[in-house]
Design a protein around this motif. Sequence first.
Motif, short mmCIF file in Angstrom:
data_model
loop_
_atom_site.label_atom_id
_atom_site.label_comp_id
_atom_site.label_asym_id
_atom_site.label_seq_id
_atom_site.Cartn_x
_atom_site.Cartn_y
_atom_site.Cartn_z
N LEU A 52 41.06 43.18 33.45
CA LEU A 52 40.41 43.00 34.75
C LEU A 52 40.27 44.32 35.49
O LEU A 52 41.17 45.16 35.45
N LEU A 53 39.16 44.49 36.16
CA LEU A 53 38.92 45.66 36.99
C LEU A 53 39.54 45.44 38.37
O LEU A 53 39.84 44.30 38.75
N ASP A 54 39.69 46.52 39.13
CA ASP A 54 40.30 46.40 40.46
C ASP A 54 39.56 45.42 41.35
O ASP A 54 40.18 44.63 42.07
N TYR A 55 38.24 45.43 41.31
CA TYR A 55 37.51 44.52 42.19
C TYR A 55 37.64 43.07 41.73
O TYR A 55 37.51 42.15 42.53
N HIS A 56 37.91 42.84 40.44
CA HIS A 56 38.20 41.48 39.97
C HIS A 56 39.51 40.98 40.58
O HIS A 56 39.61 39.81 40.95
N LYS A 57 40.48 41.85 40.66
CA LYS A 57 41.82 41.46 41.13
C LYS A 57 41.89 41.32 42.65
O LYS A 57 42.52 40.41 43.16
N SER A 58 41.25 42.24 43.38
CA SER A 58 41.45 42.29 44.83
C SER A 58 40.19 42.11 45.66
O SER A 58 40.27 42.12 46.89
N GLY A 59 39.05 41.97 45.03
CA GLY A 59 37.81 41.79 45.78
C GLY A 59 37.65 40.37 46.29
O GLY A 59 38.35 39.45 45.86
#
Length: 194
Positions: free
Chosen positions: A108-115
């Motif tokens: 998962l990319l950062d925006y997947h996790k925290s977006g």
Amino acid sequence: MENFLRHINLKKKQFKCYSLTGKNKESELIFEVKNEIHTGANENEINLLTKLIPSYNEEIIELYKHHNGMTLYLNKDESGIKFSSINYLEQFNREWKVWFESCDEDDLLDYHKSGIAFAEISHSGNYFVLFNGKVFYFDHGDFTNSKPIAHTVKEFLSLIVKDPITFLHEMGNYTRYFDGKTNKEWIPKEFIAI
């Protein structure tokens, strides 16, 4: 923001569309489209939005103060872009995160996790996600896209206004309309505002 608000409030809007069976002049059809726009968010809804998006949130708050959810380019049951209302954002994000259920955390990319997903191309399973003030396009067919499509919410809105047809095509060309007489799918090729 002003150009976007002016665009969504245009009185008469049409898409000239072509049929998937061909792009010649005989297979063109005009569809009247409208925008279903909600009133601005109240103070409690803005507080909830601030909890869901605690930083880099000024522009998204400004948008929701004007309109708490909207559906753009609507003709009967088909539309182009749908913005979630604030009260539905948590459910909206649960629906988005279903795509990750079988993924390894490392994939998962950062925006997947925290977006926070706030809009989608209608009926596509593809979402617009706000992360650190930037807007990313989550395409469920490609989890590797790590570049934002816009560096601000205002830039994202201006992409829609500048050329709705190009925007919809670049987001996967999922927007289709039906004439109610045939099974043909009609794809927008020209936006007309009268």
